[in-house]
Design a protein around this motif. Structure first.
Motif, PDB file in Angstrom:
ATOM      1  N   LYS A  86     -30.327  -7.814   5.000  1.00 34.06           N
ATOM      2  CA  LYS A  86     -30.251  -6.615   4.119  1.00 34.06           C
ATOM      3  C   LYS A  86     -31.596  -6.411   3.400  1.00 34.06           C
ATOM      4  O   LYS A  86     -32.217  -5.292   3.351  1.00 34.06           O
ATOM      5  CB  LYS A  86     -29.182  -6.813   2.858  1.00 34.06           C
ATOM      6  N   GLU A  87     -32.641  -7.675   3.380  1.00 37.91           N
ATOM      7  CA  GLU A  87     -33.588  -7.382   2.546  1.00 37.91           C
ATOM      8  C   GLU A  87     -34.744  -7.003   3.912  1.00 37.91           C
ATOM      9  O   GLU A  87     -35.579  -6.014   3.585  1.00 37.91           O
ATOM     10  CB  GLU A  87     -34.313  -8.677   2.365  1.00 37.91           C
ATOM     11  N   GLN A  88     -34.568  -7.417   5.005  1.00 41.22           N
ATOM     12  CA  GLN A  88     -35.476  -7.157   6.061  1.00 41.22           C
ATOM     13  C   GLN A  88     -35.189  -5.569   6.510  1.00 41.22           C
ATOM     14  O   GLN A  88     -36.047  -4.851   6.727  1.00 41.22           O
ATOM     15  CB  GLN A  88     -35.128  -7.979   7.427  1.00 41.22           C
ATOM     16  N   PHE A  89     -34.019  -5.051   6.324  1.00 41.49           N
ATOM     17  CA  PHE A  89     -33.868  -3.779   6.719  1.00 41.49           C
ATOM     18  C   PHE A  89     -33.713  -2.820   5.538  1.00 41.49           C
ATOM     19  O   PHE A  89     -33.098  -1.833   5.741  1.00 41.49           O
ATOM     20  CB  PHE A  89     -32.509  -3.563   7.766  1.00 41.49           C
ATOM     21  N   ALA A  90     -34.098  -3.057   4.589  1.00 36.66           N
ATOM     22  CA  ALA A  90     -33.919  -2.024   3.334  1.00 36.66           C
ATOM     23  C   ALA A  90     -34.731  -0.737   3.692  1.00 36.66           C
ATOM     24  O   ALA A  90     -35.803  -0.935   4.009  1.00 36.66           O
ATOM     25  CB  ALA A  90     -34.771  -2.980   2.055  1.00 36.66           C
ATOM     26  N   GLY A  91     -34.076  -0.090   3.445  1.00 34.24           N
ATOM     27  CA  GLY A  91     -34.303   1.427   3.729  1.00 34.24           C
ATOM     28  C   GLY A  91     -34.060   2.045   5.250  1.00 34.24           C
ATOM     29  O   GLY A  91     -34.109   2.940   5.624  1.00 34.24           O
ATOM     30  N   LYS A  92     -33.529   0.969   6.141  1.00 30.90           N
ATOM     31  CA  LYS A  92     -32.970   1.045   7.453  1.00 30.90           C
ATOM     32  C   LYS A  92     -31.758   0.565   7.497  1.00 30.90           C
ATOM     33  O   LYS A  92     -31.182  -0.201   8.295  1.00 30.90           O
ATOM     34  CB  LYS A  92     -33.926   0.432   8.273  1.00 30.90           C
ATOM     35  N   GLU A  93     -30.848   1.017   6.621  1.00 35.77           N
ATOM     36  CA  GLU A  93     -29.493   0.365   6.225  1.00 35.77           C
ATOM     37  C   GLU A  93     -28.382   0.438   7.650  1.00 35.77           C
ATOM     38  O   GLU A  93     -27.744  -0.447   7.835  1.00 35.77           O
ATOM     39  CB  GLU A  93     -28.621   1.078   5.253  1.00 35.77           C
ATOM     40  N   LYS A  94     -28.981   1.394   8.488  1.00 32.37           N
ATOM     41  CA  LYS A  94     -28.171   1.660   9.851  1.00 32.37           C
ATOM     42  C   LYS A  94     -28.145   0.238  10.810  1.00 32.37           C
ATOM     43  O   LYS A  94     -27.395   0.301  11.519  1.00 32.37           O
ATOM     44  CB  LYS A  94     -28.677   2.970  10.579  1.00 32.37           C
ATOM     45  N   LEU A  95     -29.435  -0.380  10.479  1.00 34.72           N
ATOM     46  CA  LEU A  95     -29.515  -1.752  11.327  1.00 34.72           C
ATOM     47  C   LEU A  95     -28.971  -3.080  10.980  1.00 34.72           C
ATOM     48  O   LEU A  95     -28.871  -4.069  11.475  1.00 34.72           O
ATOM     49  CB  LEU A  95     -31.073  -1.972  11.575  1.00 34.72           C
ATOM     50  N   ILE A  96     -28.377  -2.811   9.683  1.00 34.01           N
ATOM     51  CA  ILE A  96     -27.852  -4.105   9.210  1.00 34.01           C
ATOM     52  C   ILE A  96     -26.377  -4.478   9.738  1.00 34.01           C
ATOM     53  O   ILE A  96     -26.300  -5.598   9.974  1.00 34.01           O
ATOM     54  CB  ILE A  96     -27.492  -3.864   7.397  1.00 34.01           C
TER      55      ILE A  96
END
Length: 621
Positions: free
Chosen positions: A170-180
């Motif tokens: 979640k931290e890594q893809f913050a702003g790219k939630e579709k990838l979580i």
């Protein structure tokens, strides 16, 4: 049905093992492997990852090695306990590196060739590609999520907390939630398969601890870039070279945050990518001469090319800072492997009689602090300061104490005359030694309309910067520079001593990234009854503490990562030490030295030197 194991499992070990990932460069494995290391770190367990990568862009084998140590040992260790092998090119040699009784996880989408079978290790087959193909339609996603699948399987086998992995994603893809969601799904695929097919957790496993405290994971190059900003640098000139490029990238990143006027948005910094290393060093000298704090970053080949301008800065006495992220040489060598092999060229860079102060950080925190300090030292000594890191420290993430900064700190600009001081004095002599420390006074351009001007030159001159080839004037100048060198010995960082008093007849001396393994080797030797005093060198020139340490011992092992024992040679040359008193402990294969290797070399040396061993036997055997 769960896989049947007939090989004896290793003795249960908690938070004490080495895992190695064998991948193909360019397949997106780096982020998955770092996710694995960060998860262990977030569980409060000391961990040190090392990325071993080729110098090409894509297609060759790459490795990611993770040392887990509850005792806090952060150097490399011999042998692998758990291998995750997903690269057919290197698989045979990778399998050979596994300790007997260890574990091999592999992609069982295709059956292993019989050449890959060892009878003394455990095989953990996970059909990674098969699962990725069945659950993802995009070819690139299939490759990427294959890596996340094995992390999911490892989380079950090693007892990594799923909540930690999920939080990191979640931290890594913050702003790219579709990838979580698809990443979490890949984790769960690996977890479900491992639960269904294997006994878990393995005897080597993880348990949450609170041993990390407030420490951080960071690489040395990032720390150097940040340290330069905090040290007052406003100008950087550089030419790209592995493994130093990310120093410039980090400086740009932090300067764009901290060196921008909040009201006007004006950038108060300059970064120049020069046409070559020599030009970059020339720009650094020019900026420092004009009063700015400026730096460059390079590696061994760059130091070679910069040597002429480094000599100019030494002789003209212009401050400069150079970060040398060492790699394996000579020539192009192995650009993505580590060594400590630029010691000699950095210490004596340029032709003629010249010497340059060196700093030897061993942690990212010291990279930050020493980079910042180097600007004060350069200004105070009016000479180039070279920070000696290496690829291991520069590009790998290390567990480090958090960085601190004194908000009240004032920069030490050294002996710089202002307008009022020039107005009150008679004739200004740029190279006069008024105080007996070898350091003259200087001025910034434009300080005074009629006083304080001088010609900066690389040719011989007198005390007033007037060109001359008079032998007596030249000798006076060179003697003054030697006096300044003696002054430098008193202000460079002191070494770290591991004992309040030297009690043993044998000592060990080390520096930089040899520190982690040297400290562990000291403990390994003590377990065998071989007790050594220890000193960690932080700077050159060597001060009184280093000389006292060497004089206090009958034998000193000098641990370094190069073929020729360059630091040992420097000690012999500068301190006139008897070479027989300094025993080299060397590693130069491009990989970080291990504690096992250090302990083995020292033990073997003592066994072979029977005369020395007899003289000292009552002390340490």
């Amino acid at each position: 049905m769960k896989e049947q194991q007939t090989i004896a499992h290793p003795q249960a070990r908690v938070n004490d093992f080495v895992a190695r990932f064998a991948n193909v460069n360019g397949t997106g494995s780096a982020s998955a492997n770092f996710l694995f290391a960060k998860a262990i770190f977030r569980m409060g367990i000391p961990v040190t990852p090392k990325n071993i990568f080729p110098s090409n862009i894509q297609g060759l084998p790459t490795w990611y090695e993770v040392r887990v140590s509850e005792k806090g040992y952060l150097g490399r260790r011999e042998g692998i306990d758990l291998l995750i092998a997903v690269n057919a090119q290197s698989m045979k040699q990778d399998i050979e590196s596994v300790h007997p009784g260890g574990y091999l996880m592999y992609d069982s989408t295709k059956k292993l060739h019989t050449d890959m079978i060892r009878g003394d290790i455990h095989y953990l087959g996970v059909p990674m590609m098969e699962m990725a193909n069945a659950n993802y339609s995009n070819p690139r996603q299939r490759q990427l999520f294959k890596n996340i699948i094995y992390v999911g399987a490892l989380s079950v086998l090693l007892n990594i907390e799923f909540e930690v992995l999920e939080t990191l994603l979640k931290e890594q893809f913050a702003g790219k939630e579709k990838l979580i969601a698809p990443n979490v799904k890949a984790l769960q695929l690996g977890m479900e398969y491992a639960k269904k097919h294997f006994d878990y957790p393995l005897p080597i496993r993880l348990e949450r601890r609170d041993l990390v405290k407030d420490k951080i994971l960071v690489d040395g190059n990032t720390a150097c870039g940040l340290g330069a900003v905090y040290g007052g640098a406003t100008v950087m000139a550089w030419y790209p070279i592995t493994p130093s490029t990310s120093v410039a990238e980090a400086f740009e990143k932090f300067a764009s945050k901290y060196r921008v006027d909040p009201e006007t948005g004006k950038k108060n910094y300059a970064i120049v990518q020069a046409e070559d290393e020599l030009a970059a060093m020339g720009m650094v000298i020019g900026a420092n001469w004009n009063g700015a704090r400026s730096l460059t970053a390079t590696s061994g080949p760059g130091v070679s090319l910069m040597s002429e301008f480094i000599g100019l800065a030494y002789f003209a006495e212009v401050p400069a800072v150079l970060v040398d992220v060492q790699r394996a040489g000579p020539s192009t060598g192995m650009p993505t492997r580590t060594q400590q092999s630029d010691i000699t060229i950095a210490a004596y860079a340029s032709h003629g009689d010249s010497k340059h102060p060196l700093l030897f950080p061993s942690t990212p925190k010291e990279c930050f602090e020493m980079t910042a300090t180097s600007f004060d030292l350069a200004d105070r000594l009016q000479t180039p300061i070279i920070l000696m890191t290496d690829l291991d420290l520069g590009m790998n993430d290390h567990m480090s104490e958090p960085f601190t900064w004194d908000a009240e700190k004032k920069y030490d600009r050294g002996k710089v005359l202002n307008r009022e001081e020039l107005e009150a004095m008679g004739r200004f002599g740029r190279y006069l030694d008024n105080e007996g420390d070898g350091i003259p006074y200087r001025t910034y351009p434009g300080t005074h309309p009629s006083k304080g001007a001088f010609t900066t030159r690389g040719t011989s001159r007198d005390e007033y910067a007037v060109y001359t080839e008079n032998s007596e004037a030249y000798v006076r100048n060179m003697k003054r520079l030697q006096t300044k060198w003696e002054t430098a010995k008193k202000i460079m960082p002191e070494p770290h001593l591991y004992q309040e008093e030297n009690r043993q007849e044998i000592g060990m001396l080390f520096f930089g990234t040899s520190t982690y393994s040297s400290e562990e080797a000291k403990d390994l030797l003590a377990e065998k009854g071989i007790h050594l005093d220890a000193i960690r060198i932080k700077a050159f020139p060597f001060g009184e503490a280093t000389e006292t340490f060497i004089q206090s011992h009958k034998l000193v092992f000098v641990i370094e990562q190069n073929r020729d024992g360059q630091l040992r040679s420097l000690i012999i040359n500068e301190m006139q030490t008897n070479p027989a008193k300094l025993a080299p402990v060397l590693n130069y294969d491009g990989m970080p030295i291990t504690a096992d290797d250090i302990a083995s070399q020292i033990t073997n040396y003592l066994k072979q030197k029977t005369a020395v061993a007899h003289d000292l036997s009552e002390t340490f055997i």
